[in-house]
Design a protein around this motif. Structure first.
Motif, mmCIF file in Angstrom:
data_model
loop_
_atom_site.group_PDB
_atom_site.id
_atom_site.type_symbol
_atom_site.label_atom_id
_atom_site.label_comp_id
_atom_site.label_asym_id
_atom_site.label_seq_id
_atom_site.Cartn_x
_atom_site.Cartn_y
_atom_site.Cartn_z
ATOM 1 N N LYS A 12 0.838 -1.200 0.000
ATOM 2 C CA LYS A 12 0.000 0.000 0.000
ATOM 3 C C LYS A 12 0.873 1.250 0.000
ATOM 4 C CE LYS A 12 -3.948 -1.962 2.490
ATOM 5 N NZ LYS A 12 -4.791 -1.856 3.710
ATOM 6 N N THR A 13 0.628 2.151 -0.959
ATOM 7 C CA THR A 13 1.411 3.387 -1.052
ATOM 8 C C THR A 13 0.556 4.640 -0.925
ATOM 9 O OG1 THR A 13 1.188 3.530 -3.463
ATOM 10 C CG2 THR A 13 3.042 2.233 -2.605
ATOM 11 N N GLY A 14 -0.727 4.531 -1.228
ATOM 12 C CA GLY A 14 -1.574 5.716 -1.251
ATOM 13 C C GLY A 14 -1.484 6.487 -2.544
ATOM 14 N N ILE A 72 6.502 6.144 6.389
ATOM 15 C CA ILE A 72 5.084 6.200 6.014
ATOM 16 C C ILE A 72 4.620 4.856 5.470
ATOM 17 C CG2 ILE A 72 3.430 7.245 4.406
ATOM 18 C CD1 ILE A 72 5.181 9.820 4.601
ATOM 19 N N HIS A 80 3.205 13.629 1.198
ATOM 20 C CA HIS A 80 2.746 13.715 2.586
ATOM 21 C C HIS A 80 3.066 15.075 3.194
ATOM 22 C CE1 HIS A 80 1.564 11.984 6.449
ATOM 23 N NE2 HIS A 80 2.643 12.535 6.987
ATOM 24 N N ARG A 121 4.273 2.254 8.252
ATOM 25 C CA ARG A 121 3.049 2.431 9.043
ATOM 26 C C ARG A 121 1.810 1.989 8.262
ATOM 27 N NH1 ARG A 121 5.562 2.330 13.633
ATOM 28 N NH2 ARG A 121 6.590 4.275 14.286
ATOM 29 N N LYS A 122 1.800 2.241 6.956
ATOM 30 C CA LYS A 122 0.647 1.844 6.143
ATOM 31 C C LYS A 122 0.517 0.324 6.035
ATOM 32 C CE LYS A 122 0.191 5.807 2.956
ATOM 33 N NZ LYS A 122 -1.252 6.046 3.135
ATOM 34 N N ASN A 123 1.638 -0.365 6.108
ATOM 35 C CA ASN A 123 1.647 -1.784 5.782
ATOM 36 C C ASN A 123 2.002 -2.707 6.939
ATOM 37 O OD1 ASN A 123 1.468 -2.044 2.565
ATOM 38 N ND2 ASN A 123 2.616 -0.201 3.069
#
Length: 261
Positions: A93-95, A248, A119, A251-253
């Motif tokens: 997941k990267t956004g 980042i 970000h 934390r997302k993954n």
């Protein structure tokens, strides 16, 4: 704190970072002949040199543009801190919506740069990363990663110039006082440094015209702090950009991410 590692073709950057601060940034040589034990010793020495205990590392993540070495680094980190790092890759997941012909072929360092810059900075934006290669990646105002430019890095160009000519020496990189050199070394320095500066400015002009608006421009990489201040565009330098992006992504993954080794 997490251990964030960016493995480039020439150097591997390791840093300790969390949401409060960047605790350290260190560089070691990327060498495909080294074993995981040799890299483990380097990482152990880095932690000890910065007075960081292995037990204080809650997790780790690796971005790599040298696939043959990825498992070596993953194993090395696991030996030192007892944690298998996440590897930035397909499925993570990267956004970002990556609008490329083949999204899986985009360098992980460029994605990490774009994640971090998006970000912290207003869109649209361009990130300049000056390493072995110089890359400029672009995120549009909707947050889409839309592509960029890859060109030879400054040292690659300089080494090629010296290596392919009989009378031009290998030189150190220093910013000359003037553009018109009075000796061979100053002529080479002026050419390679100001040639790179004007090339970046020219590409930024063309990118801005294609975007149809003025982007935020961020630079990172070991050479960027010398080069981008000489550009006529306003460029924000951030040495820790990749590490911030890796934090980042971690934390997302972290709850569900898998290693893509």
């Amino acid at each position: 704190m997490i251990l964030a590692i960016d493995m480039g073709n020439t150097n591997t950057v390791a840093g300790g970072i969390d949401e409060q601060k960047t605790y350290f940034i260190e560089r070691i040589t990327t060498d495909q002949s080294r074993t995981d034990t040799e890299y483990a010793i380097s990482f152990k020495n880095i932690l000890e040199m910065n007075q960081i205990s292995a037990s204080s590392i809650e997790g780790a993540i690796l971005s790599s543009v040298v696939p043959p070495l990825s498992n070596t680094i993953l194993n090395a980190v696991e030996k030192v801190v007892g944690i298998r790092p996440f590897l930035v890759g397909a499925g993570m997941k990267t956004g970002l919506n990556i609008l490329m012909d083949n999204p899986k072929a985009v360098g992980s360092d460029q994605i990490v740069d774009a994640v971090a810059a998006s970000h912290e900075h207003p869109l649209p934006l361009i990130v300049i990363d000056m390493g072995t290669a110089t890359t400029l990646c672009t995120v549009d105002k909707k947050g889409n990663y839309i592509g960029g430019v890859i060109l030879p890095g400054l040292k690659v160009s300089l080494d090629s110039l010296s290596g392919k000519t009989a009378q031009l020496p290998y030189i150190s990189l220093e910013v000359p006082d003037r553009i018109i050199g009075k000796n061979t070394i100053d002529c080479m320095r002026a050419g390679i440094i100001y040639g790179t500066v004007d090339m970046i400015d020219g590409i930024l002009d063309r990118m801005e015209a294609e975007l149809g608006e003025s982007p935020t421009i961020i630079s990172t990489g070991g050479l960027a702090r010398f080069i981008t201040p000489l550009c006529r565009h306003k460029i924000h330098y951030d040495d820790a950009l990749l590490l911030k992006g890796l934090l980042i992504l971690y934390r997302k993954n972290a709850p569900q991410a898998l290693s893509f080794a």
